[in-house]
Design a protein around this motif. Sequence first.
Motif, PDB file in Angstrom:
ATOM      1  N   THR A   5       0.835  -1.199   0.000  1.00 43.48           N
ATOM      2  CA  THR A   5       0.000   0.000   0.000  1.00 43.48           C
ATOM      3  C   THR A   5       0.869   1.248   0.000  1.00 43.48           C
ATOM      4  O   THR A   5       0.651   2.179  -0.780  1.00 43.48           O
ATOM      5  CB  THR A   5      -0.936   0.008   1.224  1.00 43.48           C
ATOM      6  OG1 THR A   5      -1.755  -1.153   1.188  1.00 43.48           O
ATOM      7  CG2 THR A   5      -1.807   1.249   1.256  1.00 43.48           C
ATOM      8  N   LEU A   6       1.872   1.272   0.875  1.00 41.65           N
ATOM      9  CA  LEU A   6       2.762   2.426   0.957  1.00 41.65           C
ATOM     10  C   LEU A   6       3.510   2.639  -0.361  1.00 41.65           C
ATOM     11  O   LEU A   6       3.642   3.772  -0.837  1.00 41.65           O
ATOM     12  CB  LEU A   6       3.762   2.243   2.098  1.00 41.65           C
ATOM     13  CG  LEU A   6       4.729   3.397   2.319  1.00 41.65           C
ATOM     14  CD1 LEU A   6       3.991   4.696   2.608  1.00 41.65           C
ATOM     15  CD2 LEU A   6       5.684   3.066   3.450  1.00 41.65           C
ATOM     16  N   HIS A   7       3.958   1.558  -0.963  1.00 41.66           N
ATOM     17  CA  HIS A   7       4.659   1.652  -2.247  1.00 41.66           C
ATOM     18  C   HIS A   7       3.756   2.286  -3.319  1.00 41.66           C
ATOM     19  O   HIS A   7       4.162   3.231  -4.003  1.00 41.66           O
ATOM     20  CB  HIS A   7       5.122   0.265  -2.698  1.00 41.66           C
ATOM     21  CG  HIS A   7       5.631   0.226  -4.091  1.00 41.66           C
ATOM     22  ND1 HIS A   7       6.854   0.739  -4.442  1.00 41.66           N
ATOM     23  CD2 HIS A   7       5.080  -0.242  -5.230  1.00 41.66           C
ATOM     24  CE1 HIS A   7       7.037   0.584  -5.749  1.00 41.66           C
ATOM     25  NE2 HIS A   7       5.978  -0.015  -6.242  1.00 41.66           N
ATOM     26  N   TRP A   9       1.017   4.062  -2.930  1.00 40.44           N
ATOM     27  CA  TRP A   9       0.626   5.421  -2.575  1.00 40.44           C
ATOM     28  C   TRP A   9       1.780   6.391  -2.805  1.00 40.44           C
ATOM     29  O   TRP A   9       1.593   7.506  -3.290  1.00 40.44           O
ATOM     30  CB  TRP A   9       0.171   5.466  -1.131  1.00 40.44           C
ATOM     31  CG  TRP A   9      -0.721   6.619  -0.783  1.00 40.44           C
ATOM     32  CD1 TRP A   9      -1.014   7.711  -1.539  1.00 40.44           C
ATOM     33  CD2 TRP A   9      -1.450   6.782   0.426  1.00 40.44           C
ATOM     34  NE1 TRP A   9      -1.882   8.542  -0.872  1.00 40.44           N
ATOM     35  CE2 TRP A   9      -2.163   8.000   0.332  1.00 40.44           C
ATOM     36  CE3 TRP A   9      -1.576   6.030   1.572  1.00 40.44           C
ATOM     37  CZ2 TRP A   9      -2.976   8.467   1.355  1.00 40.44           C
ATOM     38  CZ3 TRP A   9      -2.399   6.495   2.590  1.00 40.44           C
ATOM     39  CH2 TRP A   9      -3.089   7.691   2.482  1.00 40.44           C
ATOM     40  N   SER A  10       2.998   5.957  -2.495  1.00 44.60           N
ATOM     41  CA  SER A  10       4.174   6.795  -2.724  1.00 44.60           C
ATOM     42  C   SER A  10       4.366   7.078  -4.209  1.00 44.60           C
ATOM     43  O   SER A  10       4.688   8.199  -4.593  1.00 44.60           O
ATOM     44  CB  SER A  10       5.429   6.120  -2.166  1.00 44.60           C
ATOM     45  OG  SER A  10       5.365   6.040  -0.775  1.00 44.60           O
ATOM     46  N   ARG A  11       4.171   6.067  -5.039  1.00 47.50           N
ATOM     47  CA  ARG A  11       4.293   6.268  -6.487  1.00 47.50           C
ATOM     48  C   ARG A  11       3.246   7.269  -6.962  1.00 47.50           C
ATOM     49  O   ARG A  11       3.541   8.148  -7.766  1.00 47.50           O
ATOM     50  CB  ARG A  11       4.138   4.949  -7.231  1.00 47.50           C
ATOM     51  CG  ARG A  11       5.344   4.052  -7.127  1.00 47.50           C
ATOM     52  CD  ARG A  11       5.131   2.764  -7.874  1.00 47.50           C
ATOM     53  NE  ARG A  11       4.769   2.999  -9.261  1.00 47.50           N
ATOM     54  CZ  ARG A  11       5.600   2.884 -10.287  1.00 47.50           C
ATOM     55  NH1 ARG A  11       6.843   2.509 -10.079  1.00 47.50           N
ATOM     56  NH2 ARG A  11       5.200   3.106 -11.520  1.00 47.50           N
ATOM     57  N   ALA A  13       1.830   9.618  -5.195  1.00 44.16           N
ATOM     58  CA  ALA A  13       2.100  10.936  -4.628  1.00 44.16           C
ATOM     59  C   ALA A  13       3.267  11.642  -5.315  1.00 44.16           C
ATOM     60  O   ALA A  13       3.347  12.864  -5.302  1.00 44.16           O
ATOM     61  CB  ALA A  13       2.386  10.807  -3.138  1.00 44.16           C
ATOM     62  N   THR A  14       4.159  10.871  -5.934  1.00 45.51           N
ATOM     63  CA  THR A  14       5.335  11.480  -6.565  1.00 45.51           C
ATOM     64  C   THR A  14       5.153  11.679  -8.060  1.00 45.51           C
ATOM     65  O   THR A  14       6.115  11.869  -8.788  1.00 45.51           O
ATOM     66  CB  THR A  14       6.603  10.633  -6.310  1.00 45.51           C
ATOM     67  OG1 THR A  14       6.392   9.324  -6.831  1.00 45.51           O
ATOM     68  CG2 THR A  14       6.929  10.580  -4.839  1.00 45.51           C
ATOM     69  N   GLN A  16       3.887   9.526 -10.354  1.00 42.87           N
ATOM     70  CA  GLN A  16       3.945   8.341 -11.202  1.00 42.87           C
ATOM     71  C   GLN A  16       2.543   7.763 -11.330  1.00 42.87           C
ATOM     72  O   GLN A  16       2.245   6.685 -10.855  1.00 42.87           O
ATOM     73  CB  GLN A  16       4.922   7.317 -10.634  1.00 42.87           C
ATOM     74  CG  GLN A  16       6.332   7.832 -10.571  1.00 42.87           C
ATOM     75  CD  GLN A  16       7.273   6.847  -9.913  1.00 42.87           C
ATOM     76  OE1 GLN A  16       6.933   5.702  -9.695  1.00 42.87           O
ATOM     77  NE2 GLN A  16       8.460   7.293  -9.601  1.00 42.87           N
ATOM     78  N   ARG A  17       1.670   8.528 -11.976  1.00 38.89           N
ATOM     79  CA  ARG A  17       0.273   8.126 -12.139  1.00 38.89           C
ATOM     80  C   ARG A  17      -0.217   8.576 -13.509  1.00 38.89           C
ATOM     81  O   ARG A  17       0.452   9.317 -14.209  1.00 38.89           O
ATOM     82  CB  ARG A  17      -0.579   8.704 -11.030  1.00 38.89           C
ATOM     83  CG  ARG A  17      -0.527  10.218 -10.937  1.00 38.89           C
ATOM     84  CD  ARG A  17      -1.358  10.707  -9.754  1.00 38.89           C
ATOM     85  NE  ARG A  17      -1.339  12.137  -9.651  1.00 38.89           N
ATOM     86  CZ  ARG A  17      -0.580  12.823  -8.818  1.00 38.89           C
ATOM     87  NH1 ARG A  17       0.220  12.212  -8.008  1.00 38.89           N
ATOM     88  NH2 ARG A  17      -0.640  14.138  -8.798  1.00 38.89           N
ATOM     89  N   ARG A  27      -6.773   7.727  -5.457  1.00 42.62           N
ATOM     90  CA  ARG A  27      -5.401   7.211  -5.392  1.00 42.62           C
ATOM     91  C   ARG A  27      -5.188   6.419  -4.115  1.00 42.62           C
ATOM     92  O   ARG A  27      -4.533   5.373  -4.121  1.00 42.62           O
ATOM     93  CB  ARG A  27      -4.389   8.345  -5.505  1.00 42.62           C
ATOM     94  CG  ARG A  27      -4.323   8.955  -6.893  1.00 42.62           C
ATOM     95  CD  ARG A  27      -3.109   9.833  -7.083  1.00 42.62           C
ATOM     96  NE  ARG A  27      -2.914  10.833  -6.034  1.00 42.62           N
ATOM     97  CZ  ARG A  27      -3.435  12.058  -6.055  1.00 42.62           C
ATOM     98  NH1 ARG A  27      -4.183  12.434  -7.070  1.00 42.62           N
ATOM     99  NH2 ARG A  27      -3.185  12.901  -5.077  1.00 42.62           N
ATOM    100  N   ALA A  31      -4.267   2.507  -3.996  1.00 36.31           N
ATOM    101  CA  ALA A  31      -3.070   2.048  -3.289  1.00 36.31           C
ATOM    102  C   ALA A  31      -3.430   0.932  -2.308  1.00 36.31           C
ATOM    103  O   ALA A  31      -2.713  -0.068  -2.200  1.00 36.31           O
ATOM    104  CB  ALA A  31      -2.406   3.212  -2.555  1.00 36.31           C
TER     105      ALA A  31
END
Length: 68
Positions: A5-7, A9-11, A13-14, A16-17, A27, A31
């Motif tokens: 989930t963290l992976h 969500w981090s993608r 947020a940075t 990469q969507r 999002r 995630a």
Amino acid sequence: TAAGTLHAWSRAATGQRAAGDDDADARAVDAFRFGLSVGAASCLTGENSVFDIADVRDIYSSMLVSEV
């Protein structure tokens, strides 16, 4: 599940969507969906936190999310 989930969500947020994806709630749900897929795929093996990414993708694509 938490790491997946963290992976995801981090993608998201940075940046990469997908283009035009500016819905933070969607999002977060996506995630969590990915994280649950990772956790479920891990349950298919005899070891902790070991999974096949193909299983993750299969589970992820078959998971239905609906708003209640």
